[in-house]
Structures are given as C-alpha cells and as structure tokens.
Scaffold this active site. Structure first.
Site, short mmCIF file in Angstrom:
data_model
loop_
_atom_site.label_atom_id
_atom_site.label_comp_id
_atom_site.label_asym_id
_atom_site.label_seq_id
_atom_site.Cartn_x
_atom_site.Cartn_y
_atom_site.Cartn_z
CE LYS B 48 -2.88 -2.52 3.24
NZ LYS B 48 -3.26 -2.56 4.67
CD GLU B 105 8.46 -1.48 -3.86
OE1 GLU B 105 7.84 -0.73 -3.08
OE2 GLU B 105 8.58 -2.69 -3.68
CG ASP B 106 6.82 2.23 -0.34
OD1 ASP B 106 7.47 1.30 -0.85
OD2 ASP B 106 6.13 2.08 0.69
CG ASP B 109 14.01 -1.69 3.64
OD1 ASP B 109 13.65 -2.58 2.87
OD2 ASP B 109 13.40 -1.46 4.69
CG PHE B 158 11.20 2.80 11.12
CD1 PHE B 158 11.33 1.55 10.52
CD2 PHE B 158 9.92 3.28 11.36
CE1 PHE B 158 10.22 0.80 10.18
CE2 PHE B 158 8.80 2.53 11.03
CZ PHE B 158 8.96 1.29 10.43
NE ARG B 171 -0.45 1.96 5.04
CZ ARG B 171 0.54 1.14 4.69
NH1 ARG B 171 1.51 1.57 3.94
NH2 ARG B 171 0.56 -0.11 5.12
#
Lengths: 203, 188
Positions: B48, B105-106, B109, B158, B171
């Site tokens: 998402k 893609e967001d 990593d 993070f 989000r």
C-alpha cells in the site's frame, strides 16, 4: 522453503539466525548455513590461529551474511575480523548485520518484540540432546544469568574475553561448532565457578 | 466530540518536506516522459505504501500509460504465517507481455520484496522492466538491485509518511519523517 532447495534443518547457533533463515525462505532467497571458513590469522609456524565463518551464504547473490545480535560496543572484535577478511579476500562479498540492523528488520516486519527475545545471550540456541555429553548443563544456566553479555554460542565475544584465543582453525563445520560449544561450556562453567565461590563476575 | 490526534507529534525530524517531494516527483516524471516516449508504458505499483507516490508520479508523466496494482504479503503478516512463503495478495489485472513496465516502489531497503517481485514480473515477459523508487536506503541493502529512477537516498533511519507506515499508521502524512524511537522503543 526456497525453490529448488532441499529440506534442511541447520543447527543454528542462535535463534536470530533461525529467524533470518525464515525471512530468507519467505522471500525465496536460497541460503546455506556456515558453508565456509576463512582463515584470517596464522602463527609463525603457518598454523591457522584465527578464522571467520560467516553465518550464511546466499548463492544466487554471491553474498555472505554475518549476523550479530551483540550490542554495538561489543562487536569490535567481529569488526576487526571482518576488516581482515576483506583485506585477505577482496573478492568475497560479505554483509554484516548488526543488532541494530536486525532490530530494524524486525521493526519493518512488525516483530520488534521478537527481536528483543532473540537478541544476545537470551537467543542462544539450546544445544541438541545429541551433544549433551559435551556440555555441563547446570553451570551453563547459572553462568548465563550471571554474565549475559560475556559470550554467545556463535563465537561472538567482546574484546578480550576469549580465554581460548579465538574460534577454531579452519576445518569441518561440525567439528568447529562442537569446538565452540565446548569452549562456551568451559567459559560458562568457569563463570559459574566464580559465582559460586564469590569471585568477581566476568566482564 | 473526540479530539483529533496529531500524528506529526510522533515525528522526530522531517526528512523530506511536501515541497521537496513534489519537486523531485515532477523531475522524475519529466525524465520518465523523455525516456519512454513512443513506448507502451505500464506503471506497476505495490500496495500500500506506494499509493501516494504512484498517484503523484503518474500525473507528472506526459505520456499515454496504463497503471496496475499489486500487493504482496510481508513477512510476519498474519495471513501468511501458515505458509511461510511470500504470497501475491493481489496480482496484475492485465497481461504485461511485451509492455514496458516501470515498477513503482515507495522505498527500497533490504531489497528482499523487490527481488521477489522482479523475478515474478520477469516471468510475465515484459519487453522491459525498470525500477523507480521514491526512497532508497542503501545502508540496509541485502539484495543489490539496479535502481533506474531514484527520488531520494535516505539515511538508515525508520521513516514514515507519504505512504509509509508503522503499524498501518502515518501513511497520510504529507511529508516523510523519522519516527521518534520512543514510539517503537528501539534500544541499541
């Protein structure tokens, strides 16, 4: 299980390694556990006195992965060995996963609590019953409680706490693991003896 | 009446402002428009986290294009515990055979999810398959993946916002920020 890989039950030295193996399986990344040992130190006689066996090899990526769950300040020795390995074997690709990396990985997967359960001495695997004769069960339990950061079963040790010198020289993986278990048991027994007789706990 | 919760209070540092993101997305859109001129472009986004980026990026591309959405299970997800293997929760709605596919893609990593998706999509015979990511966190990379379009390289922290979540929250923040460690109690 990764595609094309036979079923295997690697005897992981640490629960965090088992968790990383599950993650790799989940994403269908093939791996082998401690397949190679790299000598990184020799005596004047040419005997191997120090070696490094990365935890995982990922054949499709041609990458070794070493996982340590010790706190950052306690991984100097591992860092030194890693630098040595890179000097001696520049073609070997290796990634060191620190405790923080592992925690962040678990955070990403929403399993941070599990990272706490698996980190450090707490996450050490229970030795298999088949090797019970190699170990001294009662002192281990006492020693782990007394010296949680002194040593782990996968060869991770803070600087200057390895009475046996270092990991075993290059040789069979099973023999090396058994040797590590013996040394871990010896350290644990010594730590327990110190606790029992009231001496200073290991650093 | 319930008082609104200020999600931004959990953010220790704003890494990328709304304006910086918008400028970079516009730049990426221009580059993609140039590179894919005259081709059959299909944008494939991974649910998402990529939704806001996908929505903004597609509107910055001045070409005819198709979009499609996929969703894959993440490690530790309750729906996948039994199988222990990654699963396609939502597959492509149309064939990409012969298409020029750009996977949007967001964040990248470890590269584990993307590595799986690339192998999966290559099996569907696209003419080309390239990668576009808003955020790239190379310090955590396990699987090396060539990134064709990169928005920002970010430090090993993070981050949440602009589609990225922690526990399905944050989000909807308009910026990308570093989550306060006390929110998730990382202790090193």
């Amino acid at each position: 299980m990764a595609a094309g890989m036979p079923p295997r039950r690697a005897p992981f030295a640490h629960a965090s390694e088992a968790e990383l193996a599950r993650i790799l399986d989940f994403y269908e990344v093939r791996w082998t556990y401690e397949p190679d040992t790299f000598p990184v130190g020799w005596s004047l006689d040419g005997d191997v006195v120090e070696s490094f066996a990365p935890d995982f090899y990922l054949p499709d990526l041609d990458l070794y992965v070493e996982l340590t769950t010790l706190k950052q300040k306690l991984v100097r020795k591992k860092n030194r060995k890693l630098r040595r390995l890179r000097e001696l074997y520049p073609d070997v690709r290796i990634k060191l996963f620190y405790a923080r990396d592992f925690r962040m990985l678990m955070l990403k997967f929403g399993r941070l609590a599990l990272a706490d359960e698996l980190s450090g001495t707490v996450g050490q695997a229970t030795p298999p019953r088949a090797h019970a004769a190699d170990l001294a069960p009662a002192p281990i339990a006492i020693a782990q409680a007394a010296a949680p950061d002194a040593a782990t079963d996968d060869g991770e040790e803070p600087e200057g706490t390895d009475p046996a010198g270092d990991e075993a020289p290059a040789g069979g993986t099973r023999g090396r693991r058994r040797g590590r278990r013996r040394r871990a048991a010896a350290r644990a027994a010594e730590a327990a003896r110190r606790v029992v007789v009231g001496e200073t706990e290991p650093a | 009446m319930t008082r609104p919760v200020d999600l931004s209070a959990d953010i220790g540092e704003v890494l990328l402002t709304e304006e910086a993101i918008a400028a970079r997305v516009a730049e990426l859109g221009r580059r993609i428009s140039e590179d894919y001129a005259g081709r059959n472009l299909t944008l494939v986004s991974v649910l998402k986290g990529s939704l806001p980026f996908m929505a903004d990026l597609m509107r910055q591309i001045s070409l005819p294009l198709r979009i499609d959405l996929m969703e894959v299970s993440s490690y530790g997800g309750t729906a996948t515990e039994s199988s222990g293997l990654v699963r396609i929760m939502k597959d492509l709605s149309k064939s990409i055979d012969g298409e020029d596919v750009l996977l949007v893609e967001d964040i990248i990593d470890t590269g584990l999810t993307l590595n799986y998706l690339i192998r999966y999509l290559r099996g569907k015979n696209p003419a080309t398959l390239r990668i576009c990511t808003l955020l790239d966190k190379p310090a955590r990379r396990l699987v090396e993946i060539p990134v064709d379009y990169r928005g920002f390289e970010i430090p090993d922290q993070f981050v949440v916002g602009y589609g990225l979540d922690y526990g399905e929250q944050y989000r909807n923040l308009r910026f990308v920020g570093v989550l306060r460690p006390e929110v998730y109690s990382i202790i090193d």
